[in-house]
Design an enzyme around this catalytic site. Structure first.
Site, PDB file in Angstrom:
ATOM      1  N   ARG A  25       0.502  32.169  16.477  1.00 19.76           N
ATOM      2  CA  ARG A  25      -0.783  31.521  16.167  1.00 19.76           C
ATOM      3  C   ARG A  25      -1.847  32.530  15.758  1.00 19.76           C
ATOM      4  NH1 ARG A  25      -1.088  27.008  21.018  1.00 19.76           N
ATOM      5  NH2 ARG A  25       0.689  25.762  20.325  1.00 19.76           N
ATOM      6  N   ARG A  29      -7.545  29.792  15.854  1.00 15.76           N
ATOM      7  CA  ARG A  29      -8.877  29.482  16.366  1.00 15.76           C
ATOM      8  C   ARG A  29      -9.634  30.646  16.976  1.00 15.76           C
ATOM      9  NH1 ARG A  29      -6.884  24.671  20.102  1.00 15.76           N
ATOM     10  NH2 ARG A  29      -5.143  26.161  20.258  1.00 15.76           N
ATOM     11  N   ARG A  38     -13.158  25.586   9.638  1.00 16.79           N
ATOM     12  CA  ARG A  38     -13.029  24.307  10.320  1.00 16.79           C
ATOM     13  C   ARG A  38     -14.347  23.533  10.360  1.00 16.79           C
ATOM     14  NH1 ARG A  38      -9.256  22.516  13.706  1.00 16.79           N
ATOM     15  NH2 ARG A  38     -10.537  20.669  13.386  1.00 16.79           N
ATOM     16  N   ASP A  74       1.971  23.215  10.280  1.00 12.67           N
ATOM     17  CA  ASP A  74       2.225  22.563  11.559  1.00 12.67           C
ATOM     18  C   ASP A  74       3.703  22.218  11.633  1.00 12.67           C
ATOM     19  OD1 ASP A  74       0.704  21.263  13.968  1.00 12.67           O
ATOM     20  OD2 ASP A  74       2.192  19.778  13.355  1.00 12.67           O
ATOM     21  N   TYR A 149       7.678  14.581  20.023  1.00 11.58           N
ATOM     22  CA  TYR A 149       6.511  13.897  19.454  1.00 11.58           C
ATOM     23  C   TYR A 149       6.890  12.559  18.833  1.00 11.58           C
ATOM     24  CZ  TYR A 149       4.087  18.289  20.209  1.00 11.58           C
ATOM     25  OH  TYR A 149       3.538  19.394  20.791  1.00 11.58           O
TER      26      TYR A 149
END
Length: 340
Positions: A25, A29, A38, A74, A149
């Site tokens: 990652r 963020r 974002r 993703d 999911y």
């Protein structure tokens, strides 16, 4: 593919001038540049636009001399090709969760060209922008993690609906995992053809089954996926999360690199699975405490784990509140290690 890139030589367990480093990652963020993007774009918009995804993939490379970029995407990105509709809130939310064999039968046999085409374009664009000696990584979700999911509908603690489905409808689960395994093999091969030097298979929810259930329900499909990718000559990194009871089982699968979270003794794993390179595995939470604590943890890891065949990484994704200075400290420790 340049076989001389540091991470590829490490995957082959060749002696190298130093260990390679990348961070799960890393394009995300904790970076102020990403947070700025974002403000104007949703995660879904960023991940569906090759131009924006390329920009995000390259953001950490502009800050730090990391040895590999990993494509910003993703794990759900290829699933629209199967007819799966989903959104993010903030994680994946599936519009029509799978509950039966009938639902599985409705999944579309995917056109290879429609499996995450935006990801394939991003890889091509990123490869052309990276320095020659920097590796580029692709990835996918493992069949079981994707099924989590698709059946549960969204990420929830321990995925009880998924586990009930596995117990009540094992044949339906097998049919679902086969479809996902077949699609992900094609998807990863497409990524390699677009410039990925190696691919990582993320099994984020590996640990929610017992070894007995994993062996009979999961192994055949994960093995098939990895074999198909290996037959195409693509180096494979297999990452399992929160599954200490499954490490031996995962280590017997066909992958060049075994990547584990911080719960596993990486030095012990390196000794036990000597036919693998290893990846990891600093606890991401350590970086939250700042560069001094990060430096200590990084030096301890390098002291415990032999350099040959070791890719330095965290034991899971970097956390959003990680100070930039902690990443800099990690890079400095790895780059300044004195060869034996």
């Amino acid at each position: 593919m340049s076989k001389d890139r540091l991470i590829l030589r490490t995957i082959r367990r060749e002696p190298t001038e130093r260990r390679p480093l990348w961070i799960m990652r890393q394009a995300g963020r904790y970076l102020p540049e990403y947070r700025k993007l974002r403000e104007n774009y949703s995660f879904k918009t960023l991940s569906q636009s090759p131009e924006l995804s390329t920009e995000v993939t390259l953001l950490p490379m502009k800050r730090y001399p990391l040895d590999a970029a990993i494509v910003f995407a993703d794990i759900m990105s290829p699933l629209p090709a199967l007819g799966v509709e989903f959104d993010f809130d903030p994680g994946p939310v599936v519009a029509n969760p799978i509950r039966s064999q009938t639902d599985i039968d409705l999944l579309i046999p995917p056109d290879p060209e429609k499996l995450g085409p935006e990801v394939i374009t991003t890889l091509r664009q990123t490869r052309s922008a990276l320095p020659e000696d920097t590796a580029l990584l692709g990835f996918c979700g493992a069949p079981w993690t994707l099924a989590a999911y698709l059946v549960e509908g969204r990420g929830v603690k321990d995925f009880p609906t998924l586990r009930a489905f596995a117990a009540a409808q094992p044949d339906a689960l097998s049919a679902l995992l086969k479809k996902l395994s077949d699609a992900m093999a094609v998807y990863l091969i497409n990524q390699a053809n677009a410039g990925a030097d190696a691919v990582q298979v993320f099994d984020s929810w590996a640990g929610i089954l017992s070894l007995y259930d994993w062996e009979r329900l999961i192994r055949p499909h994960l093995q098939t996926l990895l074999e198909k990718v290996g037959d195409a000559g693509i180096p494979r990194i297999l990452f399992l999360q929160n599954a200490p009871h499954l490490v031996d089982a995962y280590a017997s699968l066909p992958a060049e690199v075994l990547a584990v979270d911080w719960r596993i003794n990486l030095a012990d794993a390196q000794k036990r699975y000597a036919n693998h390179a290893v990846q990891g595995n600093i606890d991401p939470a350590i970086l939250l405490h700042g560069p001094a604590t990060t430096e200590i943890a990084a030096k301890q890891l390098l002291q415990r784990v032999k350099p040959t065949g070791h890719i330095v990484n965290l034991g899971h994704g970097i956390l959003p509140k990680t100070p930039l200075e902690s990443v800099e400290a990690l890079v400095n420790v790895v780059h300044n290690e004195k060869p034996e």
